[in-house]
Structure formats: C-alpha cells, structure tokens
Design an enzyme around this catalytic site. Structure first.
Site, PDB file in Angstrom:
ATOM      1  N   GLY A  46       0.843  -1.190   0.000  1.00  0.00           N
ATOM      2  CA  GLY A  46       0.000   0.000   0.000  1.00  0.00           C
ATOM      3  C   GLY A  46       0.875   1.235   0.000  1.00  0.00           C
ATOM      4  O   GLY A  46       2.037   1.171   0.416  1.00  0.00           O
ATOM      5  N   GLN A  51       3.466   9.862   0.838  1.00  0.00           N
ATOM      6  CA  GLN A  51       4.730   9.124   0.917  1.00  0.00           C
ATOM      7  C   GLN A  51       5.627   9.352  -0.301  1.00  0.00           C
ATOM      8  O   GLN A  51       6.796   8.992  -0.285  1.00  0.00           O
ATOM      9  CB  GLN A  51       4.464   7.623   1.090  1.00  0.00           C
ATOM     10  CG  GLN A  51       3.812   7.292   2.416  1.00  0.00           C
ATOM     11  CD  GLN A  51       3.589   5.801   2.546  1.00  0.00           C
ATOM     12  OE1 GLN A  51       2.589   5.283   2.086  1.00  0.00           O
ATOM     13  NE2 GLN A  51       4.550   5.102   3.138  1.00  0.00           N
ATOM     14  N   CYS A  96       6.148   0.085   7.018  1.00  0.00           N
ATOM     15  CA  CYS A  96       5.742   1.230   6.208  1.00  0.00           C
ATOM     16  C   CYS A  96       6.916   1.601   5.315  1.00  0.00           C
ATOM     17  O   CYS A  96       8.058   1.612   5.773  1.00  0.00           O
ATOM     18  CB  CYS A  96       5.387   2.385   7.145  1.00  0.00           C
ATOM     19  SG  CYS A  96       4.863   3.880   6.289  1.00  0.00           S
ATOM     20  N   LEU A  97       6.648   1.894   4.048  1.00  0.00           N
ATOM     21  CA  LEU A  97       7.736   2.261   3.139  1.00  0.00           C
ATOM     22  C   LEU A  97       8.439   3.542   3.595  1.00  0.00           C
ATOM     23  O   LEU A  97       9.567   3.798   3.199  1.00  0.00           O
ATOM     24  CB  LEU A  97       7.218   2.414   1.704  1.00  0.00           C
ATOM     25  CG  LEU A  97       6.811   1.093   1.023  1.00  0.00           C
ATOM     26  CD1 LEU A  97       6.238   1.363  -0.357  1.00  0.00           C
ATOM     27  CD2 LEU A  97       7.987   0.137   0.929  1.00  0.00           C
ATOM     28  N   HIS A 138      -4.339   1.946   7.369  1.00  0.00           N
ATOM     29  CA  HIS A 138      -2.969   2.480   7.504  1.00  0.00           C
ATOM     30  C   HIS A 138      -2.772   3.636   6.505  1.00  0.00           C
ATOM     31  O   HIS A 138      -2.223   4.686   6.858  1.00  0.00           O
ATOM     32  CB  HIS A 138      -1.982   1.335   7.258  1.00  0.00           C
ATOM     33  CG  HIS A 138      -0.536   1.707   7.238  1.00  0.00           C
ATOM     34  ND1 HIS A 138       0.387   1.183   8.118  1.00  0.00           N
ATOM     35  CD2 HIS A 138       0.168   2.535   6.420  1.00  0.00           C
ATOM     36  CE1 HIS A 138       1.588   1.685   7.847  1.00  0.00           C
ATOM     37  NE2 HIS A 138       1.496   2.500   6.815  1.00  0.00           N
ATOM     38  N   GLU A 139      -3.259   3.452   5.267  1.00  0.00           N
ATOM     39  CA  GLU A 139      -3.079   4.496   4.247  1.00  0.00           C
ATOM     40  C   GLU A 139      -3.962   5.713   4.521  1.00  0.00           C
ATOM     41  O   GLU A 139      -3.541   6.846   4.317  1.00  0.00           O
ATOM     42  CB  GLU A 139      -3.359   3.955   2.837  1.00  0.00           C
ATOM     43  CG  GLU A 139      -2.586   2.703   2.421  1.00  0.00           C
ATOM     44  CD  GLU A 139      -1.101   2.740   2.695  1.00  0.00           C
ATOM     45  OE1 GLU A 139      -0.527   3.842   2.787  1.00  0.00           O
ATOM     46  OE2 GLU A 139      -0.509   1.662   2.841  1.00  0.00           O
ATOM     47  N   HIS A 142      -2.324   7.841   6.898  1.00  0.00           N
ATOM     48  CA  HIS A 142      -1.303   8.687   6.258  1.00  0.00           C
ATOM     49  C   HIS A 142      -1.929   9.982   5.746  1.00  0.00           C
ATOM     50  O   HIS A 142      -1.346  11.056   5.869  1.00  0.00           O
ATOM     51  CB  HIS A 142      -0.667   7.977   5.053  1.00  0.00           C
ATOM     52  CG  HIS A 142       0.507   7.106   5.399  1.00  0.00           C
ATOM     53  ND1 HIS A 142       1.619   7.577   6.055  1.00  0.00           N
ATOM     54  CD2 HIS A 142       0.767   5.800   5.140  1.00  0.00           C
ATOM     55  CE1 HIS A 142       2.506   6.596   6.188  1.00  0.00           C
ATOM     56  NE2 HIS A 142       2.006   5.501   5.649  1.00  0.00           N
TER      57      HIS A 142
HETATM   58 NI    NI Z   1       2.816   3.535   5.496  1.00  0.00          NI
END
Ligand code: NI
Length: 192
Positions: A46, A51, A96-97, A138-139, A142
């Site tokens: 995701g 991000q 998380c990226l 989670h997204e 963000h």
């Molecule tokens: Ni993340």
C-alpha cells in the site's frame, strides 16, 4: 512509468493532513500509476500520496501481488473516508515504506466500510476485510498525518524514530542507497 522517491521518517510531511482532490485529471491518473509502480518496486502492499511527497488524498493498495506472478487486485482510492469500522479487531505486524525495516504490531478494526471515488470519479462504497482492511486504514491514516508508530507505545516509537534519524543522517536512504534498506523485507512483512 516512473518510480518516485519516497518520503522517509522523520519528515514533517508525514505529520501533515492531505488535501481533498477536487478534479481527477490526467495528472492524478499519472500519479496513481506511478504510485503503483513505486509500491511494487519497493515491495510494499500500500502507498499514500504523501509518501511520495504529494499532499493529496489518494492511496493505492494491492495485498495480493506476488514477486513471481506480478500485480494482483489493485485498488486506487480518491478522497477515501471510513464510514464504519467493526468492533472486532485484529493485530498485524505492520511496516511502512516511509519507515524502512521497522515493524510493530498494531490493532485495528478487522473490517471497515469505506466511501471513496474511483479514478473515473464515480462514488464507490466497499467493505474491506483482514489484511486489506488493515492496509486501507494504515493508508487513510497517512492522509490524516498519522503514521503506524502513532498507534504504539511512546518508548517504542521513540526508539524507531531515533534509529531512522541516525540512518538518515548517515545517508542510508539517499537514492543511490535505495536498494539497501528498502528491499530487505520479505513479502510476508506487511509494508504499507
Ligand atoms: Ni505507510
């Protein structure tokens, strides 16, 4: 197709609320396609627009892709909103990226109903379950300036942020190092 550079924590953008998308034009469609490319390349499941440095309410997800088989079921959500979450919760070890190689268990509703626009601008409402529900939550976090470590203890959060600050200072996440830390996780770690 373009791979976009990732925003790595700590970074003030990750704490900023993203703005609604007023018009789904070619720029937004290109951004969504580039975000999917970036997500697959970095082996995430995701990715939120913030991000990649775009403070827009846009997220992409695919929790079923496999290295050997390529893309699975892709989701692109514009201006997503959680309508309802189940009382029943579930724990996943999340990564998380924007937090390379950092993981923590986070408890979230097991099922969520989400309202959003698709890339054609059509209103959609869908119920997500299990890992996909965790990913979408989670997204959406963000998009609201919330990251997964905000759900864990202060002690653990500080530890993770101190580690990343040190690595960042050492240049570990500079573009030419991008295939070091980002790619160490296996697909079984849920990197969102
Ligand atoms: Ni993340």
């Amino acid at each position: 197709m373009a791979i976009l550079p990732l925003v790595i924590a700590p970074d003030p953008r990750l704490k900023t609320k993203s703005a609604p998308i007023e018009k789904i034009d070619d720029g937004i469609k290109k951004l969504a396609a580039d975000m999917l490319d970036t997500m697959y390349r970095e082996r995430g499941i995701g990715l939120a627009a913030v991000q990649v440095g775009q403070l827009k309410r846009l997220l992409v997800a695919d929790v079923t892709w496999r290295e050997e088989e390529g893309p699975g079921e892709q989701y692109v959500l514009v201006n997503p909103e959680i309508v309802e979450g189940s009382k029943e919760e579930r724990v996943y070890k999340e990564g998380c990226l924007s937090f390379p190689d950092q993981f923590a268990e986070v408890m979230r509703p097991d099922t969520v109903r989400v309202r959003y626009l698709d890339l054609d601008g059509k209103p959609q409402e869908k119920t997500f379950e299990g890992l996909l529900a965790t990913c979408i939550q989670h997204e959406i976090d963000h998009l609201n300036g919330i990251v997964f470590v905000d759900h864990i203890s202060l002690v653990k959060r500080d530890m993770i942020l101190r580690k990343l600050t040190k690595l960042k200072k050492a240049g570990a996440f500079e573009p030419d190092h991008v295939h070091g830390p980002h790619c160490n996780h296996s697909h079984d770690d849920h990197v969102l």
